[in-house]
Design a protein around this motif. Structure first.
Motif, PDB file in Angstrom:
ATOM      1  N   TRP A  83      37.319  29.253  34.160  1.00  0.00           N
ATOM      2  CA  TRP A  83      36.724  30.597  34.208  1.00  0.00           C
ATOM      3  C   TRP A  83      37.706  31.634  33.659  1.00  0.00           C
ATOM      4  O   TRP A  83      37.321  32.541  32.921  1.00  0.00           O
ATOM      5  CB  TRP A  83      36.317  30.920  35.637  1.00  0.00           C
ATOM      6  CG  TRP A  83      35.645  32.237  35.810  1.00  0.00           C
ATOM      7  CD1 TRP A  83      34.338  32.532  35.549  1.00  0.00           C
ATOM      8  CD2 TRP A  83      36.238  33.458  36.279  1.00  0.00           C
ATOM      9  NE1 TRP A  83      34.078  33.859  35.825  1.00  0.00           N
ATOM     10  CE2 TRP A  83      35.230  34.442  36.274  1.00  0.00           C
ATOM     11  CE3 TRP A  83      37.518  33.794  36.697  1.00  0.00           C
ATOM     12  CZ2 TRP A  83      35.473  35.754  36.688  1.00  0.00           C
ATOM     13  CZ3 TRP A  83      37.767  35.102  37.113  1.00  0.00           C
ATOM     14  CH2 TRP A  83      36.750  36.061  37.100  1.00  0.00           C
ATOM     15  N   VAL A  84      38.970  31.498  34.002  1.00  0.00           N
ATOM     16  CA  VAL A  84      39.987  32.436  33.493  1.00  0.00           C
ATOM     17  C   VAL A  84      40.107  32.316  31.978  1.00  0.00           C
ATOM     18  O   VAL A  84      40.153  33.322  31.259  1.00  0.00           O
ATOM     19  CB  VAL A  84      41.351  32.183  34.175  1.00  0.00           C
ATOM     20  CG1 VAL A  84      42.468  32.931  33.450  1.00  0.00           C
ATOM     21  CG2 VAL A  84      41.300  32.608  35.637  1.00  0.00           C
ATOM     22  N   THR A  85      40.153  31.085  31.469  1.00  0.00           N
ATOM     23  CA  THR A  85      40.354  30.908  30.024  1.00  0.00           C
ATOM     24  C   THR A  85      39.111  31.267  29.220  1.00  0.00           C
ATOM     25  O   THR A  85      39.219  31.818  28.125  1.00  0.00           O
ATOM     26  CB  THR A  85      40.776  29.470  29.690  1.00  0.00           C
ATOM     27  OG1 THR A  85      39.756  28.548  30.106  1.00  0.00           O
ATOM     28  CG2 THR A  85      42.091  29.126  30.373  1.00  0.00           C
ATOM     29  N   ARG A  86      37.918  30.957  29.765  1.00  0.00           N
ATOM     30  CA  ARG A  86      36.705  31.160  28.980  1.00  0.00           C
ATOM     31  C   ARG A  86      36.020  32.492  29.276  1.00  0.00           C
ATOM     32  O   ARG A  86      35.612  33.210  28.357  1.00  0.00           O
ATOM     33  CB  ARG A  86      35.726  30.010  29.229  1.00  0.00           C
ATOM     34  CG  ARG A  86      36.216  28.677  28.703  1.00  0.00           C
ATOM     35  CD  ARG A  86      35.155  27.608  28.826  1.00  0.00           C
ATOM     36  NE  ARG A  86      35.640  26.307  28.357  1.00  0.00           N
ATOM     37  CZ  ARG A  86      34.923  25.194  28.404  1.00  0.00           C
ATOM     38  NH1 ARG A  86      33.700  25.202  28.922  1.00  0.00           N
ATOM     39  NH2 ARG A  86      35.429  24.057  27.972  1.00  0.00           N
ATOM     40  N   ALA A  87      35.848  32.823  30.551  1.00  0.00           N
ATOM     41  CA  ALA A  87      35.145  34.065  30.889  1.00  0.00           C
ATOM     42  C   ALA A  87      36.036  35.285  30.690  1.00  0.00           C
ATOM     43  O   ALA A  87      35.587  36.335  30.209  1.00  0.00           O
ATOM     44  CB  ALA A  87      34.636  34.008  32.326  1.00  0.00           C
ATOM     45  N   LEU A  88      37.323  35.174  31.075  1.00  0.00           N
ATOM     46  CA  LEU A  88      38.251  36.287  30.885  1.00  0.00           C
ATOM     47  C   LEU A  88      38.972  36.219  29.546  1.00  0.00           C
ATOM     48  O   LEU A  88      39.560  37.204  29.110  1.00  0.00           O
ATOM     49  CB  LEU A  88      39.284  36.314  32.015  1.00  0.00           C
ATOM     50  CG  LEU A  88      38.762  36.529  33.442  1.00  0.00           C
ATOM     51  CD1 LEU A  88      39.925  36.669  34.417  1.00  0.00           C
ATOM     52  CD2 LEU A  88      37.846  37.732  33.530  1.00  0.00           C
ATOM     53  N   GLY A  89      38.962  35.036  28.922  1.00  0.00           N
ATOM     54  CA  GLY A  89      39.647  34.882  27.640  1.00  0.00           C
ATOM     55  C   GLY A  89      41.153  34.924  27.737  1.00  0.00           C
ATOM     56  O   GLY A  89      41.828  35.365  26.809  1.00  0.00           O
ATOM     57  N   VAL A  90      41.697  34.444  28.877  1.00  0.00           N
ATOM     58  CA  VAL A  90      43.142  34.511  29.110  1.00  0.00           C
ATOM     59  C   VAL A  90      43.715  33.091  29.212  1.00  0.00           C
ATOM     60  O   VAL A  90      43.397  32.369  30.159  1.00  0.00           O
ATOM     61  CB  VAL A  90      43.461  35.280  30.400  1.00  0.00           C
ATOM     62  CG1 VAL A  90      44.961  35.309  30.644  1.00  0.00           C
ATOM     63  CG2 VAL A  90      42.899  36.699  30.341  1.00  0.00           C
ATOM     64  N   PRO A  91      44.542  32.650  28.293  1.00  0.00           N
ATOM     65  CA  PRO A  91      45.202  31.346  28.436  1.00  0.00           C
ATOM     66  C   PRO A  91      46.278  31.412  29.510  1.00  0.00           C
ATOM     67  O   PRO A  91      46.776  32.495  29.842  1.00  0.00           O
ATOM     68  CB  PRO A  91      45.808  31.104  27.056  1.00  0.00           C
ATOM     69  CG  PRO A  91      46.073  32.484  26.540  1.00  0.00           C
ATOM     70  CD  PRO A  91      44.966  33.360  27.076  1.00  0.00           C
ATOM     71  N   PHE A  92      46.633  30.274  30.064  1.00  0.00           N
ATOM     72  CA  PHE A  92      47.699  30.278  31.069  1.00  0.00           C
ATOM     73  C   PHE A  92      48.445  28.958  31.048  1.00  0.00           C
ATOM     74  O   PHE A  92      48.018  27.974  30.428  1.00  0.00           O
ATOM     75  CB  PHE A  92      47.149  30.569  32.470  1.00  0.00           C
ATOM     76  CG  PHE A  92      46.244  29.503  33.034  1.00  0.00           C
ATOM     77  CD1 PHE A  92      46.749  28.416  33.732  1.00  0.00           C
ATOM     78  CD2 PHE A  92      44.871  29.611  32.895  1.00  0.00           C
ATOM     79  CE1 PHE A  92      45.914  27.447  34.254  1.00  0.00           C
ATOM     80  CE2 PHE A  92      44.023  28.643  33.416  1.00  0.00           C
ATOM     81  CZ  PHE A  92      44.547  27.563  34.100  1.00  0.00           C
TER      82      PHE A  92
END
Length: 336
Positions: A136-145
């Motif tokens: 959800w963070v990578t796809r919905a927010l567009g934030v890699p981690f």
């Protein structure tokens, strides 16, 4: 013995491979029923993992009687298998499906922290499905981690997990080898995001905390990374409810204390994480997938050497350079 071990490793790797290749192709209702059936079968057998889960839940809910604990552990195994069924299917989920499957309260703490450019460490316990939250963070927010994973056996199984999580947009570092802390620090200093599952210490150098009234040891990595880099440290908890949507809560930042030694600051910050974790776990104990020993009393009981584990934990709090490199050992895997 080595032959039997090799066979077991190959079988384990094969079963996980079957899960990733087959479960994601099943119709969703079929996969959900399969997960519940497996969970109920495992629960009825009352094996070591189920008994350990129930013993851990007894600490979380000390007033619960045998029937309540049994119901919690049964619900816990169903939650655990929901995690696996979802995780096996995640690579096939669309961005829209992922975006609609997670609802996180107070996500502004994360967004504001990243917008500030100071970097963010998200620390969370083994609640619900952290892989889904990560997607959800990578796809919905567009934030890699970047995250850390326990090096599993066989090596091919570890490779499967790394490839799986990297396909979901995560950078995965192995827990062993000593290089993880430096890499995580560089990502944070560049304003990036680090996510660490941090309710179980894997390094024997963690920090002692009071957790549900007794002493446990949790990774020092999240607190030490925040101290070293100036990154924001945010506790997060997750849970399931009766809907298909997984819920979550981002807590206010854990600040670096203004006074004290490095070890004292780390201890106070890790205790603050433990307190936030305890709040989420107490509210949703059936979604806490802790099938391993966690409290020092339980670890000492297994080792047969009272106090040995506690002494090792104290040694790891001295803040030497090797301890800092090991401190990034937040747990990134779950074991069946």
């Amino acid at each position: 013995m080595s032959g039997a071990g090799d066979l077991r490793d190959r079988l384990t790797d094969g079963l996980y491979g079957l899960g990733w290749s087959t479960v994601k192709r099943l119709p969703e209702p079929v996969a959900a029923r399969l997960g519940r059936r497996i969970a109920d079968t495992v629960w009825k057998r009352r094996g070591a993992s189920v008994l350990r889960l129930e013993a851990n839940l007894a600490r979380v809910a000390p007033d619960a009687g045998p029937e309540r604990l049994a119901a919690l552990s049964k619900a816990g195994m169903r939650s655990y298998m929901r995690y696996w069924m979802e995780s096996f299917r995640l690579p096939a989920w669309s961005q829209e499906r992922v975006a609609g499957s997670v609802d996180i309260k107070d996500i502004h703490y994360l967004k504001d922290g990243l917008a500030s450019g100071r970097g963010v460490v998200l620390a969370l316990p083994h609640l619900a499905n952290w892989d889904l939250a990560g997607v959800w963070v990578t796809r919905a927010l567009g934030v890699p981690f970047t995250t850390v994973a326990e090096r599993l056996k066989p090596e091919t199984l570890f490779d499967r997990f790394v490839a799986y999580r990297e396909s979901l947009g995560m950078e995965v570092l192995p827990h062993t080898g000593g290089a993880a802390f430096g890499t995580l620090a560089r990502r944070l200093r560049a304003g990036g995001l680090v996510c660490l599952v941090a309710d179980r210490d894997l390094s024997s150098s963690g920090t002692e905390v009071t957790f549900f009234g007794d002493t446990a040891r949790m990774p020092a990595g999240p607190a030490m990374l925040a101290q070293h880099t100036g990154a924001l440290l945010l506790p997060v908890t997750l849970w399931y409810d009766d809907s298909p949507v997984m819920k979550g809560q981002v807590y206010p930042p854990v600040d670096v204390p203004e006074t004290g030694t490095r070890a004292e600051k780390t201890s106070r910050m890790t205790q603050a994480l433990a307190d936030a974790f305890a709040t989420g776990i107490a509210d949703h104990p059936e979604d806490w997938h802790m099938l391993q020993r966690l409290w020092l009393a339980d670890l000492d009981e297994r080792s047969g050497e009272p106090g040995a584990t506690r002494a090792a934990g104290q040694a790891g709090k001295q803040g030497d350079g090797a301890g800092e490199r090991r401190a990034a050992g937040a747990d990134g895997e779950r074991t069946a």
